[in-house]
Design an enzyme around this catalytic site. Structure first.
Site, PDB file in Angstrom:
ATOM      1  N   LYS A  26      78.578  46.286  58.657  1.00 13.70           N
ATOM      2  CA  LYS A  26      78.476  46.027  57.218  1.00 13.70           C
ATOM      3  C   LYS A  26      78.897  44.578  57.024  1.00 13.70           C
ATOM      4  O   LYS A  26      80.077  44.270  56.804  1.00 13.70           O
ATOM      5  CB  LYS A  26      79.381  46.991  56.434  1.00 13.70           C
ATOM      6  CG  LYS A  26      79.137  46.963  54.924  1.00 13.70           C
ATOM      7  CD  LYS A  26      79.871  48.096  54.227  1.00 13.70           C
ATOM      8  CE  LYS A  26      79.799  47.995  52.713  1.00 13.70           C
ATOM      9  NZ  LYS A  26      78.484  48.293  52.142  1.00 13.70           N
TER      10      LYS A  26
HETATM   11  N1  PPE Z   1      73.388  51.454  53.095  1.00 18.38           N
HETATM   12  C1  PPE Z   1      73.701  50.234  52.601  1.00 18.38           C
HETATM   13  C2  PPE Z   1      72.809  49.084  52.863  1.00 18.38           C
HETATM   14  C3  PPE Z   1      74.879  50.098  51.850  1.00 18.38           C
HETATM   15  O1  PPE Z   1      75.204  48.906  51.367  1.00 18.38           O
HETATM   16  C4  PPE Z   1      75.697  51.215  51.613  1.00 18.38           C
HETATM   17  C5  PPE Z   1      76.964  51.078  50.801  1.00 18.38           C
HETATM   18  C6  PPE Z   1      75.313  52.460  52.161  1.00 18.38           C
HETATM   19  C7  PPE Z   1      74.161  52.524  52.904  1.00 18.38           C
HETATM   20  C8  PPE Z   1      76.170  53.678  51.999  1.00 18.38           C
HETATM   21  O2  PPE Z   1      77.333  53.578  52.773  1.00 18.38           O
HETATM   22  P1  PPE Z   1      78.670  54.322  52.378  1.00 18.38           P
HETATM   23  O3  PPE Z   1      79.198  53.653  51.158  1.00 18.38           O
HETATM   24  O4  PPE Z   1      79.552  54.168  53.544  1.00 18.38           O
HETATM   25  O5  PPE Z   1      78.309  55.739  52.107  1.00 18.38           O
HETATM   26  N2  PPE Z   1      76.861  50.167  49.707  1.00 18.38           N
HETATM   27  C9  PPE Z   1      78.035  49.762  48.966  1.00 18.38           C
HETATM   28  C10 PPE Z   1      77.671  48.990  47.700  1.00 18.38           C
HETATM   29  C11 PPE Z   1      77.019  47.702  47.934  1.00 18.38           C
HETATM   30  C12 PPE Z   1      77.260  46.787  46.798  1.00 18.38           C
HETATM   31  O6  PPE Z   1      78.292  46.111  46.807  1.00 18.38           O
HETATM   32  O7  PPE Z   1      76.428  46.749  45.858  1.00 18.38           O
HETATM   33  C13 PPE Z   1      78.834  50.937  48.460  1.00 18.38           C
HETATM   34  O8  PPE Z   1      78.255  51.978  48.158  1.00 18.38           O
HETATM   35  O9  PPE Z   1      80.052  50.786  48.315  1.00 18.38           O
END
Ligand code: PPE
Length: 316
Positions: A158
């Site tokens: 990330k």
């Molecule tokens: N894919 C991407 C590209 C991504 O950025 C996120 C989180 C996810 C999948 C889901 O990952 P998780 O949060 O671990 O379930 N994206 C973040 C927000 C991005 C932003 O700042 O706008 C988030 O959900 O916190």
């Protein structure tokens, strides 16, 4: 708009919000050299609790490892730092944003003398895709931009730089009147949203793309897999052709920010009946119960702020 809070954790201690600044010539500004996280803290009956904090810390350390960035803190220290940040700002439900970046020093791509700096901020953040999105679902498109290809920018990290790709996807969607875009991977299979993982349901079975489809290993994605298994809903990781999106019964996004957001149309084609479907609703409502501690934390995913003691002050 961002709602400022009082303090930001910086390399081991809380500093005033307005002092958390970097120089414009910091390595990260020119070269995108940061790794970060996004975590939610929810209010439960036992007070605020960070959801899957240690899993987010692990992914942060993984992202840093991929980029050869040395974070001088242990996983436990980083988790305590998140607790300290939430507590130090008197927050209940909030979003926590740790950022690790390469700072000011050398100019040029090779980061020889650029300190690796760790910040953790926490602030209120509402619904990612709009207030109504959670119940009503969102209208999305398939992006004309592909997700980052294997062996270009590592998708399992990330990293700040990955979000240049996300910006292209999200801006294009917004300009064309969609809430979000779904990106395909380099091979043309379904990957993920600009900031969410995706799940597709057909004939009672839930599908989500595998890690090899240029997806972020989402913590919410993992939570949904485990919640679905607990609900005895069949769930499989598999490559998903684009057209399955158009003939799916239900589709939803997951993410820390987006939580579980139903998708009601893709490229103006209604998904199923054109509103949140029954399996999405079951998974979604269980997810909200879990994050709010209503299910007795059977997965051990909650770090209750009140149960963590402040770290001992460091004496010289
Ligand atoms: N894919 C991407 C590209 C991504 O950025 C996120 C989180 C996810 C999948 C889901 O990952 P998780 O949060 O671990 O379930 N994206 C973040 C927000 C991005 C932003 O700042 O706008 C988030 O959900 O916190």
């Amino acid at each position: 708009m961002l709602q400022p809070t009082e303090k930001i954790w910086y390399n081991g201690k809380l500093i005033p919000w307005n002092d958390a600044k970097i120089h414009v010539l910091s390595h990260v500004v020119s070269y995108g050299s940061s790794v970060f996280e996004g975590i939610r803290c929810y209010l439960t009956d036992r007070g605020p609790a960070i959801f899957r904090g240690i899993d987010h810390v692990r992914r942060l350390l993984d992202s840093a490892k991929i980029y050869r960035m040395e974070i001088p803190f242990t996983a436990d220290q980083l988790l305590s730092a998140m607790v300290e940040t939430v507590r130090g700002n008197g927050l209940e439900s909030c979003y926590i944003r740790p950022i690790v970046l390469r700072g000011y020093g050398d100019v040029g791509v090779l980061p020889r003398n650029n300190p690796v700096e760790t910040y953790i901020a926490a602030y209120p953040w509402g619904r990612y895709l709009g207030e109504e999105a959670i119940n009503d679902g969102v209208d999305v498109c398939v992006s004309s931009w592909n997700r980052i290809a294997p062996n270009t920018l590592p998708a399992l990290a990330k990293a700040g730089a990955n979000y240049m790709n996300s910006q292209l996807i999200r801006m294009e969607a917004a300009i064309n009147g969609y809430a979000e875009g779904i990106a395909l991977d380099e091979a043309g299979y379904v990957s993920e949203g600009s900031g969410e993982n995706i799940f597709v349901i057909r004939d009672g079975k839930v599908f989500t793309p595998p890690l090899g489809a240029s997806v972020l290993p989402g913590i919410t994605r993992d939570s949904i897999v485990k919640v679905a298994q607990q609900l005895q809903i069949p769930i499989v990781e598999t490559i998903i052709p684009r057209e399955l999106l158009y003939i799916a019964d239900e589709v939803f996004f997951t993410g820390t920010a987006a939580e579980v957001t139903p998708i009601r149309s893709i490229d103006r084609i209604p998904v199923g009946a054109g509103h949140r479907g029954p399996i999405t609703e079951r998974i979604q409502s269980r997810y909200f119960e879990v994050v709010h501690g209503k299910t007795g934390d059977d997965f051990g995913w909650l770090t209750f702020i009140s149960s963590v003691r402040d770290p001992e002050p460091v004496t010289a």
